[in-house]
Scaffold this motif. Structure first.
Motif, PDB file in Angstrom:
ATOM      1  N   PRO A 124       0.813  -1.225   0.000  1.00  0.00           N
ATOM      2  CA  PRO A 124       0.000   0.000   0.000  1.00  0.00           C
ATOM      3  C   PRO A 124       0.844   1.271   0.000  1.00  0.00           C
ATOM      4  O   PRO A 124       0.517   2.241  -0.674  1.00  0.00           O
ATOM      5  CB  PRO A 124      -0.822  -0.113   1.293  1.00  0.00           C
ATOM      6  CG  PRO A 124      -0.872  -1.559   1.568  1.00  0.00           C
ATOM      7  CD  PRO A 124       0.437  -2.109   1.112  1.00  0.00           C
ATOM      8  N   PHE A 125       1.949   1.237   0.713  1.00  0.00           N
ATOM      9  CA  PHE A 125       2.837   2.398   0.762  1.00  0.00           C
ATOM     10  C   PHE A 125       3.516   2.610  -0.594  1.00  0.00           C
ATOM     11  O   PHE A 125       3.652   3.741  -1.065  1.00  0.00           O
ATOM     12  CB  PHE A 125       3.878   2.209   1.865  1.00  0.00           C
ATOM     13  CG  PHE A 125       4.838   3.344   1.963  1.00  0.00           C
ATOM     14  CD1 PHE A 125       4.413   4.593   2.361  1.00  0.00           C
ATOM     15  CD2 PHE A 125       6.164   3.164   1.631  1.00  0.00           C
ATOM     16  CE1 PHE A 125       5.293   5.651   2.432  1.00  0.00           C
ATOM     17  CE2 PHE A 125       7.057   4.209   1.704  1.00  0.00           C
ATOM     18  CZ  PHE A 125       6.612   5.458   2.101  1.00  0.00           C
ATOM     19  N   LEU A 169       1.095   4.213  -2.819  1.00  0.00           N
ATOM     20  CA  LEU A 169       0.971   5.624  -2.433  1.00  0.00           C
ATOM     21  C   LEU A 169       2.100   6.447  -3.043  1.00  0.00           C
ATOM     22  O   LEU A 169       1.879   7.518  -3.609  1.00  0.00           O
ATOM     23  CB  LEU A 169       0.979   5.746  -0.902  1.00  0.00           C
ATOM     24  CG  LEU A 169       0.718   7.110  -0.312  1.00  0.00           C
ATOM     25  CD1 LEU A 169      -0.732   7.507  -0.526  1.00  0.00           C
ATOM     26  CD2 LEU A 169       1.031   7.102   1.174  1.00  0.00           C
ATOM     27  N   MET A 173      -0.359   7.647   6.026  1.00  0.00           N
ATOM     28  CA  MET A 173      -1.202   6.569   5.518  1.00  0.00           C
ATOM     29  C   MET A 173      -2.510   6.466   6.292  1.00  0.00           C
ATOM     30  O   MET A 173      -3.571   6.268   5.700  1.00  0.00           O
ATOM     31  CB  MET A 173      -0.447   5.239   5.586  1.00  0.00           C
ATOM     32  CG  MET A 173       0.714   5.146   4.606  1.00  0.00           C
ATOM     33  SD  MET A 173       1.696   3.656   4.833  1.00  0.00           S
ATOM     34  CE  MET A 173       0.575   2.427   4.161  1.00  0.00           C
ATOM     35  N   PHE A 202      -7.480  -0.373  -1.862  1.00  0.00           N
ATOM     36  CA  PHE A 202      -6.279   0.401  -1.541  1.00  0.00           C
ATOM     37  C   PHE A 202      -6.510   1.282  -0.319  1.00  0.00           C
ATOM     38  O   PHE A 202      -5.658   1.373   0.565  1.00  0.00           O
ATOM     39  CB  PHE A 202      -5.859   1.251  -2.743  1.00  0.00           C
ATOM     40  CG  PHE A 202      -4.746   2.198  -2.433  1.00  0.00           C
ATOM     41  CD1 PHE A 202      -3.458   1.728  -2.211  1.00  0.00           C
ATOM     42  CD2 PHE A 202      -4.985   3.554  -2.339  1.00  0.00           C
ATOM     43  CE1 PHE A 202      -2.430   2.598  -1.907  1.00  0.00           C
ATOM     44  CE2 PHE A 202      -3.964   4.435  -2.035  1.00  0.00           C
ATOM     45  CZ  PHE A 202      -2.681   3.957  -1.827  1.00  0.00           C
ATOM     46  N   ARG A 230      -4.317   0.789   2.893  1.00  0.00           N
ATOM     47  CA  ARG A 230      -3.452   1.899   3.301  1.00  0.00           C
ATOM     48  C   ARG A 230      -3.593   2.178   4.790  1.00  0.00           C
ATOM     49  O   ARG A 230      -2.609   2.336   5.497  1.00  0.00           O
ATOM     50  CB  ARG A 230      -3.772   3.149   2.477  1.00  0.00           C
ATOM     51  CG  ARG A 230      -2.775   4.282   2.750  1.00  0.00           C
ATOM     52  CD  ARG A 230      -3.107   5.535   1.966  1.00  0.00           C
ATOM     53  NE  ARG A 230      -4.280   6.143   2.570  1.00  0.00           N
ATOM     54  CZ  ARG A 230      -5.320   6.607   1.899  1.00  0.00           C
ATOM     55  NH1 ARG A 230      -5.373   6.525   0.603  1.00  0.00           N
ATOM     56  NH2 ARG A 230      -6.340   7.144   2.530  1.00  0.00           N
ATOM     57  N   GLY A 275      -0.943   1.184   7.484  1.00  0.00           N
ATOM     58  CA  GLY A 275      -0.455   2.378   8.184  1.00  0.00           C
ATOM     59  C   GLY A 275      -0.382   2.123   9.674  1.00  0.00           C
ATOM     60  O   GLY A 275       0.602   2.489  10.344  1.00  0.00           O
TER      61      GLY A 275
END
Length: 190
Positions: free
Chosen positions: A25-26, A29, A86, A164, A168, A172
């Motif tokens: 996810p990061f 991003l 996040m 997503f 995220r 996070g």
């Protein structure tokens, strides 16, 4: 001399510390923010950092008068900030218009891939395993990292927008917990 059992152990240890799959996810991003992920550049810089640390880690830290704990706490603070971005869906680390494309370096290559956790783990592994086996484990992990980075656009399509958003925030929180753990174990050891 290369030992498959040692290489396998080192590879698994580093894989769990780097946690490239948990970082998807990061990575997505960063890809959205930067427009693309420079997989080759991020992998090569991560390789340079990890291999340098394998052979020169203690000396590099001593040169700057740092100990491993201070280095780990600094990495934890960067990871903490990224985790807050996040979770809250905000941007704390502002983009430098002159440094477009640097997201593949900071925070992707360092501290996400070759962060304080990975680098201190490499230093710790030297006490147990042969350098050649550690080097082989680093290379195997970097191959996996490269594949994940190259697949970021495909992964984003598979996960979808709502998936997503959920991932995220979940990752996070996990990243935040990792930052707190690194901070706690290096500020309040034992």
């Amino acid at each position: 001399m290369l030992n498959l059992k040692e290489i396998f152990s080192v590879t698994l240890i580093l894989f769990s510390v780097i946690d490239i799959l948990g970082s998807i996810p990061f990575i997505i991003l960063i890809r959205r923010r930067e427009g693309k992920i420079q997989a080759e550049k991020a992998t090569l810089i991560s390789a340079a950092l990890m291999i340098s640390f394998l052979y020169l880690g203690q000396s590099i830290l001593q040169l700057f008068g740092l100990d491993v704990a201070s280095f780990a706490v600094a990495g934890a603070i960067v990871i903490f900030i990224v985790a807050m971005e996040m979770i809250l869906g905000i941007t704390l680390i502002k983009d430098d218009p002159h440094a477009k494309g640097s997201g593949s370096i900071v925070p992707l290559a360092f501290p996400l891939i070759a962060g304080a956790g990975a680098l201190t783990t490499i230093l710790s592994l030297r006490a147990v395993y042969e350098e050649a086996n550690i080097l082989a484990g680093i290379v195997l992990n970097l191959v996996i990292v490269y594949i994940v980075l190259r697949s970021s656009a495909w992964l984003e399509r598979v996960i979808g927008e709502s998936g997503f958003a959920v991932l995220r925030r979940v990752f996070g929180v996990i990243l935040l917990a990792i930052a707190v753990k690194i901070f706690k174990s290096n500020v309040f050891p034992g």
